[in-house]
Design a protein around this motif. Structure first.
Motif, PDB file in Angstrom:
ATOM      1  N   HIS A 174       0.836  -1.197   0.000  1.00 27.52           N
ATOM      2  CA  HIS A 174       0.000   0.000   0.000  1.00 27.52           C
ATOM      3  C   HIS A 174       0.872   1.247   0.000  1.00 27.52           C
ATOM      4  O   HIS A 174       1.761   1.404   0.845  1.00 27.52           O
ATOM      5  CB  HIS A 174      -0.938  -0.017   1.215  1.00 27.52           C
ATOM      6  CG  HIS A 174      -2.030  -1.045   1.066  1.00 27.52           C
ATOM      7  ND1 HIS A 174      -2.509  -1.796   2.111  1.00 27.52           N
ATOM      8  CD2 HIS A 174      -2.719  -1.434  -0.033  1.00 27.52           C
ATOM      9  CE1 HIS A 174      -3.460  -2.611   1.649  1.00 27.52           C
ATOM     10  NE2 HIS A 174      -3.599  -2.410   0.354  1.00 27.52           N
ATOM     11  N   GLU A 177       1.740   3.505   3.075  1.00 28.30           N
ATOM     12  CA  GLU A 177       2.250   2.827   4.276  1.00 28.30           C
ATOM     13  C   GLU A 177       3.773   2.766   4.224  1.00 28.30           C
ATOM     14  O   GLU A 177       4.396   1.703   4.226  1.00 28.30           O
ATOM     15  CB  GLU A 177       1.582   1.452   4.389  1.00 28.30           C
ATOM     16  CG  GLU A 177       0.075   1.608   4.539  1.00 28.30           C
ATOM     17  CD  GLU A 177      -0.715   0.311   4.426  1.00 28.30           C
ATOM     18  OE1 GLU A 177      -0.119  -0.776   4.505  1.00 28.30           O
ATOM     19  OE2 GLU A 177      -1.955   0.398   4.260  1.00 28.30           O
ATOM     20  N   HIS A 301       2.514  -4.060   6.650  1.00 30.57           N
ATOM     21  CA  HIS A 301       1.576  -2.984   6.349  1.00 30.57           C
ATOM     22  C   HIS A 301       1.575  -2.043   7.551  1.00 30.57           C
ATOM     23  O   HIS A 301       2.214  -2.302   8.567  1.00 30.57           O
ATOM     24  CB  HIS A 301       0.154  -3.540   6.161  1.00 30.57           C
ATOM     25  CG  HIS A 301      -0.052  -4.246   4.850  1.00 30.57           C
ATOM     26  ND1 HIS A 301      -0.814  -3.720   3.838  1.00 30.57           N
ATOM     27  CD2 HIS A 301       0.413  -5.443   4.390  1.00 30.57           C
ATOM     28  CE1 HIS A 301      -0.821  -4.541   2.809  1.00 30.57           C
ATOM     29  NE2 HIS A 301      -0.090  -5.609   3.113  1.00 30.57           N
ATOM     30  N   THR A 302       0.845  -0.946   7.436  1.00 29.32           N
ATOM     31  CA  THR A 302       0.558  -0.132   8.605  1.00 29.32           C
ATOM     32  C   THR A 302      -0.931   0.193   8.531  1.00 29.32           C
ATOM     33  O   THR A 302      -1.518   0.161   7.450  1.00 29.32           O
ATOM     34  CB  THR A 302       1.343   1.195   8.613  1.00 29.32           C
ATOM     35  OG1 THR A 302       0.799   2.090   7.645  1.00 29.32           O
ATOM     36  CG2 THR A 302       2.821   0.961   8.332  1.00 29.32           C
TER      37      THR A 302
HETATM   38 ZN    ZN Z   1      -1.820  -1.977   3.974  1.00 28.27          ZN
END
Ligand code: ZN
Ligand code: 0X9
Length: 444
Positions: A174, A177, A301-302
Motif C-alpha cells: 500500500h 504505508e 503494512h501499517t
Molecule cells: Zn496496507
C-alpha cells in the motif's frame, strides 16, 4: 497577509534564494522550464560545487540538496557527473521516473524509490559475497520491483535458487504505508551489519532470505509526488474511466473477489479486472511460486499494531488443525515481542485477495501480515513521522529473526524441538520456545 505584502515577501524570497537577481529572465525561467532537482551531496564542498553550477539550493539534507535549475543549469549539472536523484517539473508537478519525488523535509529519513534502490545497491556492494539484487518484474509505470537475495552459498546466490529453507519479507503493498518499507529495509541492513555475529551468522548460513521492501513503488512515489502526502493506497493502473489504481492487497488469486473488495474502480479496495490483473501481484506470484523452499512469509503494512494470519477472506479458521495451531502459536510468540495484537485477519474484517491468504492457500506458506505502529489515526496513522522508525524496527526485529529461525520447520513451534541456533538453549517444558528471548535481550 495583505496582497502587496505577499508580493513583497515573495519577491524578496525569490530574489534571495534563487540567485536570479542579475538575470532579466528570471521570472520567465520560473514560469516555463524551471526544474526542481535533487542532487547527491554529502558535505559543504559538494554543495558549493552545486551552487557554483548555478543551482539555487533550497533544501539541504544529510545526503543531498534540492534546488531550482533552469534548462541550461540542468545540462551543466548533468555534464558535471553529479548524481541527480530527482527531477521535478515545478509547474506541472510532474516528474520523470527515478527519484522525481520526495518526502517532506521533516520525513527525510523515509526512502523514496531512488533512495531505496541506492540503499539496496549499497548493501549489495558491501556484501557482494552473500547478496544479490534482482528485479522480479516491472510495475504499471515500468519501475523495477527489486528483491534482495541473501544466501551464503555462492551457487545459490548465482542461480537465484536454493534448497535451504526460505523466508520472504515484503513491504509497501500500500502506497501510503511508507513505514512498511523501512522495516524490511532495516532488517536487511541489520542482518548484514551483524553477519559476523554468531547467531545471525548461523541464521544466514542456513537460510535462504528474500527481502522485497517496495512492492508498489508507483503508488508510493505518487503519494509523495507533491511534497505533501496524498493518502494514496493503490497502484497506479489507469482504469480507463478517469480513475486510477487497483488495491494490490485485493488482487491476489485465492478467493479473489469474495468479500471486502470492490468492483468499483474508484474504490480504495478496487480488486482489479481479474485475479492477478496487476503486474505487481503477478511479480510476487511468479516469484513466490518459483521459490517454494520458502516456508514463511511476512508482509508489512501499517497501521494498528496487529499480527494477522489467514484466513482473511473468510471467517472460517484455517482448516488443518496443526497449521492453525502453528499460526496461533507463532502469532502469539511474535506478539510477545512487539506487543501487537495477534488475531485471524478476518477478525479485523473480511478482505479477499490478500497476499497471505494466497501464499498459504496456494502454497501452504506460513504467511503473516503485520500492521505496524502506530495504533491509530490519532497517533499519526499512515504518516506518524520519522521519529517512530527506529522503535518500530526494534519492536519487530525479534519477530523477524524468529520467522527466519522457524523457517526450517514451522511445525517445530508446536514441539519440544529446540532451535539449532541456540548456544545456551534450555529445553522448554511447553513446546518450542523462541531462541532469541535471551540471546537478543540486549537489543531492546
Ligand atoms: Zn496496507
Ligand atoms: O486491508 C488490508 O489490506 C490490510 N490492512 S491495511 O490497513 N494495511 O490496508 C489488512 C489485510 C489483512 N487481511 C485481511 N483482513 N484479509
Amino acid at each position: 497577509m495583505k496582497t502587496f505584502q505577499r508580493i513583497a515577501v515573495l519577491s524578496t524570497f525569490i530574489f534571495t534564494v534563487t540567485g536570479f537577481i542579475t538575470s532579466p529572465a528570471w521570472s520567465h525561467s520560473i514560469e516555463t522550464n524551471m526544474r526542481y532537482i535533487q542532487i547527491a551531496a554529502r558535505n559543504k564542498q559538494d554543495r558549493s560545487r552545486i551552487s557554483n553550477l548555478g543551482v539555487s539550493i533550497e533544501g539541504v539534507r544529510s545526503d543531498s540538496v534540492w534546488g531550482f535549475a533552469s534548462e541550461s543549469v540542468l545540462k551543466r549539472v548533468q555534464k558535471s557527473g553529479l548524481r541527480i536523484l530527482g527531477n521535478f517539473d515545478f509547474k506541472t508537478g510532474r516528474g520523470g521516473h527515478e527519484g522525481a519525488y520526495d518526502f517532506p523535509m521533516k520525513d527525510e529519513r523515509f526512502h523514496n524509490y531512488a533512495e531505496t534502490l541506492a540503499a539496496l545497491k549499497e548493501l549489495q556492494s558491501k556484501n557482494s559475497d552473500i547478496v544479490t539484487l534482482q528485479s522480479i518484474g516491472k510495475t504499471v509505470e515500468k519501475r523495477d520491483i527489486m528483491a534482495m537475495h541473501i544466501n551464503t552459498t555462492p551457487r545459490a546466490l548465482k542461480d537465484g535458487f536454493s534448497n535451504k529453507p526460505g523466508a520472504i519479507f515484503m513491504g509497501n503493498h500500500h502506497a501510503r504505508e511508507h513505514l512498511s518499507l523501512e522495516v524490511p529495509l532495516m532488517l536487511a541492513e541489520y542482518l548484514l551489519a551483524h553477519r559476523a555475529d554468531a547467531q545471525i551468522k548461523a541464521l544466514l548460513d542456513s537460510r535462504d532470505l528474500w527481502i522485497i521492501p517496495m512492492v508498489n513503488p508507483d503508488g508510493a512515489e505518487w503519494d509523495i509526488s507533491t511534497g505533501s502526502y496524498k493518502m494514496w493506497r493503490k497502484n497506479r493502473r489507469d482504469n480507463g474511466d478517469g480513475t486510477f489504481g487497483v488495491d494490490l492487497n485485493r488482487n491476489y488469486g485465492h478467493g479473489w473477489g469474495t468479500g471486502g473488495s470492490d468492483k468499483d474502480t474508484s474504490s480504495d479496495v478496487y480488486m482489479g479486472t481479474s485475479p492477478f490483473s496487476e503486474p505487481e501481484t503477478q511479480a510476487i506470484r511468479d516469484f513466490v511460486s518459483a521459490h517454494l523452499n520458502a516456508k514463511v512469509l511476512l508482509s508489512f503494512h501499517t497501521f494498528s499494531e496487529l499480527v494477522l494470519y489467514p484466513w482473511g477472506g473468510k471467517n472460517d479458521p484455517v482448516e488443518k488443525i496443526e497449521d492453525r495451531n502453528v499460526f496461533i502459536k507463532m502469532a502469539k510468540t511474535m506478539s510477545g515481542w512487539n506487543k501487537y495484537t495477534p488475531e485471524q485477519a478476518s477478525d479485523l474484517y473480511i478482505a479477499s485477495g490478500d497476499t497471505t491468504d494466497w501464499a498459504y492457500g496456494e502454497h501452504g506458506i506460513f504467511a503473516f501480515t503485520f500492521e505496524l505502529s502506530p495504533t491509530s489515526m490519532w497517533n499519526g496513522g499512515f504518516y506518524p513521522g520519522q521519529k517512530i522508525i527506529d522503535k518500530v524496527f526494534s519492536d519487530n526485529l525479534k519477530p523477524c529473526l524468529y520467522m527466519i529461525d522457524v523457517a526450517d520447520d514451522p511445525y517445530k513451534v508446536l514441539k519440544n524441538s529446540p532451535s539449532r541456533f541456540l548456544k545456551n538453549y534450555v529445553e522448554p517444558s511447553d513446546g518450542y520456545q523462541p531462541s532469541f528471548e535471551t540471546q537478543l535481550g540486549s537489543l531492546n
